[in-house]
Design a protein around this motif. Structure first.
Motif, PDB file in Angstrom:
ATOM      1  N   THR A  68       0.964  -1.104   0.013  1.00 60.46           N
ATOM      2  CA  THR A  68      -0.034   0.086  -0.103  1.00 60.46           C
ATOM      3  C   THR A  68       0.732   1.213  -0.100  1.00 60.46           C
ATOM      4  OG1 THR A  68      -0.159  -0.214   2.208  1.00 60.46           O
ATOM      5  CG2 THR A  68      -2.094  -1.201   1.307  1.00 60.46           C
ATOM      6  N   SER A  70       1.149   4.600   1.921  1.00 54.88           N
ATOM      7  CA  SER A  70       0.407   4.899   3.116  1.00 54.88           C
ATOM      8  C   SER A  70      -0.465   6.377   3.059  1.00 54.88           C
ATOM      9  CB  SER A  70       1.690   5.570   4.064  1.00 54.88           C
ATOM     10  OG  SER A  70       2.620   4.337   4.194  1.00 54.88           O
ATOM     11  N   GLY A  94      11.167   0.146   3.563  1.00 53.44           N
ATOM     12  CA  GLY A  94      10.011   0.161   2.840  1.00 53.44           C
ATOM     13  C   GLY A  94       9.671   1.173   1.957  1.00 53.44           C
ATOM     14  N   GLY A  96       8.150   0.971  -1.056  1.00 54.17           N
ATOM     15  CA  GLY A  96       6.740   1.029  -1.721  1.00 54.17           C
ATOM     16  C   GLY A  96       6.581   1.808  -3.000  1.00 54.17           C
ATOM     17  N   TYR A  99       6.659   7.480  -2.477  1.00 57.48           N
ATOM     18  CA  TYR A  99       5.987   8.696  -2.067  1.00 57.48           C
ATOM     19  C   TYR A  99       6.656   9.296  -0.956  1.00 57.48           C
ATOM     20  CZ  TYR A  99       2.770  12.162  -0.391  1.00 57.48           C
ATOM     21  OH  TYR A  99       1.905  13.226  -0.155  1.00 57.48           O
ATOM     22  N   MET A 114      15.122   1.206   1.225  1.00 59.93           N
ATOM     23  CA  MET A 114      15.210   0.062   1.117  1.00 59.93           C
ATOM     24  C   MET A 114      13.989  -0.738   0.724  1.00 59.93           C
ATOM     25  SD  MET A 114      18.061  -1.560   3.838  1.00 59.93           S
ATOM     26  CE  MET A 114      18.430  -3.079   2.869  1.00 59.93           C
ATOM     27  N   ILE A 117      10.817  -6.026  -2.379  1.00 58.43           N
ATOM     28  CA  ILE A 117      10.113  -6.504  -3.414  1.00 58.43           C
ATOM     29  C   ILE A 117      10.791  -5.755  -4.775  1.00 58.43           C
ATOM     30  CG2 ILE A 117       8.219  -6.681  -4.776  1.00 58.43           C
ATOM     31  CD1 ILE A 117       6.740  -6.862  -1.988  1.00 58.43           C
ATOM     32  N   TYR A 143      15.610  -5.416   7.465  1.00 59.59           N
ATOM     33  CA  TYR A 143      16.163  -5.759   9.027  1.00 59.59           C
ATOM     34  C   TYR A 143      17.594  -5.757   9.029  1.00 59.59           C
ATOM     35  CZ  TYR A 143      11.385  -7.538  10.613  1.00 59.59           C
ATOM     36  OH  TYR A 143      10.150  -7.612  11.029  1.00 59.59           O
ATOM     37  N   THR A 158       8.485   2.189   7.549  1.00 57.43           N
ATOM     38  CA  THR A 158       7.138   2.155   6.942  1.00 57.43           C
ATOM     39  C   THR A 158       6.439   0.941   6.900  1.00 57.43           C
ATOM     40  OG1 THR A 158       7.614   2.273   4.543  1.00 57.43           O
ATOM     41  CG2 THR A 158       7.928   4.161   5.762  1.00 57.43           C
ATOM     42  N   VAL A 212       1.357  -2.412   6.718  1.00 57.92           N
ATOM     43  CA  VAL A 212       1.462  -3.880   6.185  1.00 57.92           C
ATOM     44  C   VAL A 212       2.822  -4.221   7.052  1.00 57.92           C
ATOM     45  CG1 VAL A 212       0.687  -3.364   3.900  1.00 57.92           C
ATOM     46  CG2 VAL A 212       3.218  -2.941   4.106  1.00 57.92           C
ATOM     47  N   MET A 214       6.489  -5.622   8.159  1.00 62.51           N
ATOM     48  CA  MET A 214       7.782  -5.761   7.806  1.00 62.51           C
ATOM     49  C   MET A 214       8.050  -7.283   7.868  1.00 62.51           C
ATOM     50  SD  MET A 214      10.967  -3.661   9.340  1.00 62.51           S
ATOM     51  CE  MET A 214      12.582  -4.088   8.933  1.00 62.51           C
ATOM     52  N   VAL A 215       8.590  -7.725   6.687  1.00 56.93           N
ATOM     53  CA  VAL A 215       8.787  -9.065   6.406  1.00 56.93           C
ATOM     54  C   VAL A 215      10.386  -9.444   6.094  1.00 56.93           C
ATOM     55  CG1 VAL A 215       8.386 -11.306   5.070  1.00 56.93           C
ATOM     56  CG2 VAL A 215       6.582  -9.273   5.379  1.00 56.93           C
TER      57      VAL A 215
HETATM   58  N1  SAH Z   1       6.758   4.283   2.359  1.00 51.57           N
HETATM   59  C1  SAH Z   1       5.767   3.599   1.361  1.00 51.57           C
HETATM   60  C2  SAH Z   1       4.807   2.572   2.146  1.00 51.57           C
HETATM   61  C3  SAH Z   1       4.977   1.226   1.508  1.00 51.57           C
HETATM   62  S1  SAH Z   1       4.142  -0.192   2.456  1.00 51.57           S
HETATM   63  C4  SAH Z   1       4.873   4.553   0.441  1.00 51.57           C
HETATM   64  O1  SAH Z   1       5.070   5.741   0.729  1.00 51.57           O
HETATM   65  O2  SAH Z   1       4.334   4.035  -0.417  1.00 51.57           O
HETATM   66  C5  SAH Z   1       5.561  -0.781   3.312  1.00 51.57           C
HETATM   67  C6  SAH Z   1       6.664  -1.260   2.112  1.00 51.57           C
HETATM   68  O3  SAH Z   1       7.667  -2.135   3.134  1.00 51.57           O
HETATM   69  C7  SAH Z   1       6.152  -2.384   1.155  1.00 51.57           C
HETATM   70  O4  SAH Z   1       6.479  -2.072   0.028  1.00 51.57           O
HETATM   71  C8  SAH Z   1       7.003  -3.733   1.691  1.00 51.57           C
HETATM   72  O5  SAH Z   1       7.058  -4.592   0.628  1.00 51.57           O
HETATM   73  C9  SAH Z   1       8.156  -3.170   2.494  1.00 51.57           C
HETATM   74  N2  SAH Z   1       8.925  -4.088   3.409  1.00 51.57           N
HETATM   75  C10 SAH Z   1       8.496  -5.071   4.156  1.00 51.57           C
HETATM   76  N3  SAH Z   1       9.276  -5.686   4.712  1.00 51.57           N
HETATM   77  C11 SAH Z   1      10.245  -5.204   4.207  1.00 51.57           C
HETATM   78  C12 SAH Z   1      11.791  -5.491   4.591  1.00 51.57           C
HETATM   79  N4  SAH Z   1      12.273  -6.313   5.549  1.00 51.57           N
HETATM   80  N5  SAH Z   1      12.828  -4.822   3.923  1.00 51.57           N
HETATM   81  C13 SAH Z   1      12.404  -3.773   3.062  1.00 51.57           C
HETATM   82  N6  SAH Z   1      11.245  -3.465   2.691  1.00 51.57           N
HETATM   83  C14 SAH Z   1      10.347  -4.241   3.269  1.00 51.57           C
END
Ligand code: SAH
Length: 221
Positions: A68, A70, A94, A96, A99, A114, A117, A143, A158, A212, A214-215
């Motif tokens: 998403t 945010s 994150g 994403g 933005y 970072m 995906i 991480y 994020t 969403v 953090m994986v």
């Molecule tokens: N800042 C973004 C928000 C994206 S949502 C925006 O303004 O659009 C959060 C993002 O964190 C997702 O794209 C997801 O894939 C990423 N994310 C989740 N776990 C992560 C990790 N371990 N390392 C890097 N990115 C991660």
């Protein structure tokens, strides 16, 4: 109203954005530098063109890969807590849509962002390049952070994490600040963590949010 410096950003978008900024201000955001940056960045260019009508509503919205963009208020809230100053070196976890990255760059920061995906990292890079906003895009596991580029003045997470990753705390400068949503996948509390000395950190707790998750690990594609 002055002409936007961004292609594809017309008076109609600027008008909608001004209205959105009023809404965010009314919700309690007071940092003028944050509001100015949100007022400048054309959020609609970070979403699929079919959804432009949603770009200036104060809500999160799906982007590709199940992630998403945010909610604008959330972006403003995190950015305000981060206390951004010009020329600071900021690590964002994150990317994403890119933005939030754009908002930080607009505030004069040097941003390292970072994303786990690859597709998202690439499309965010493409959008920011088009807008003439430059950042360091890293496809990788947040991480782990970016020890080779640290230490950082600020770190912004994020995505929702179960606890503040030690690895990231260790990449903060002394006096540096980390902001992250911490908690269960259903609900997180915004945490602001300050590095007081080599081994001391102080933490304050702020509002509840849903991000969403953090994986750990990066995707293969
Ligand atoms: N800042 C973004 C928000 C994206 S949502 C925006 O303004 O659009 C959060 C993002 O964190 C997702 O794209 C997801 O894939 C990423 N994310 C989740 N776990 C992560 C990790 N371990 N390392 C890097 N990115 C991660």
């Amino acid at each position: 109203m002055i002409n936007s410096r961004f292609d594809g950003d017309d008076f109609k978008h600027q008008g909608l954005r001004n209205r959105l900024i009023k809404i965010i201000r009314n919700k309690g955001i007071t940092d003028e530098a944050v509001l100015t940056a949100l007022g400048a960045i054309p959020r609609h260019l970070f979403m699929d063109s079919g959804f432009i009508g949603f770009a200036y509503k104060d809500s999160a919205f799906p982007i590709s890969c199940g992630q998403t963009i945010s909610q604008p208020y959330t972006v403003a809230y995190q950015t305000q807590l981060l206390n951004v100053e010009e020329h600071q070196k900021i690590l964002e976890i994150g990317t994403g849509s890119g933005y939030q990255t754009a908002v930080l760059i607009e505030m004069g920061a040097r941003v390292y962002t970072m994303e786990r995906i690859h597709t998202l990292s690439l499309s965010a890079r493409q959008i920011l390049t088009k807008l003439n906003l430059s950042a360091h895009f890293q496809y990788g596991d947040g991480y782990k952070g970016l020890p080779g580029y640290g230490p950082f003045d600020r770190i912004l997470i994020t995505a929702g994490a179960p606890s503040v990753p030690d690895e990231l705390k260790n990449q903060l400068k002394i006096g540096g600040i980390l902001v992250a949503p911490i908690g269960s996948p259903e609900l997180q509390t915004m945490i602001r963590c300050k590095r007081i000395s080599e081994n001391e950190f102080s933490e304050t707790k702020h509002g509840g949010f849903i991000f969403v998750p953090m994986v750990a690990g990066k995707t293969e594609d």
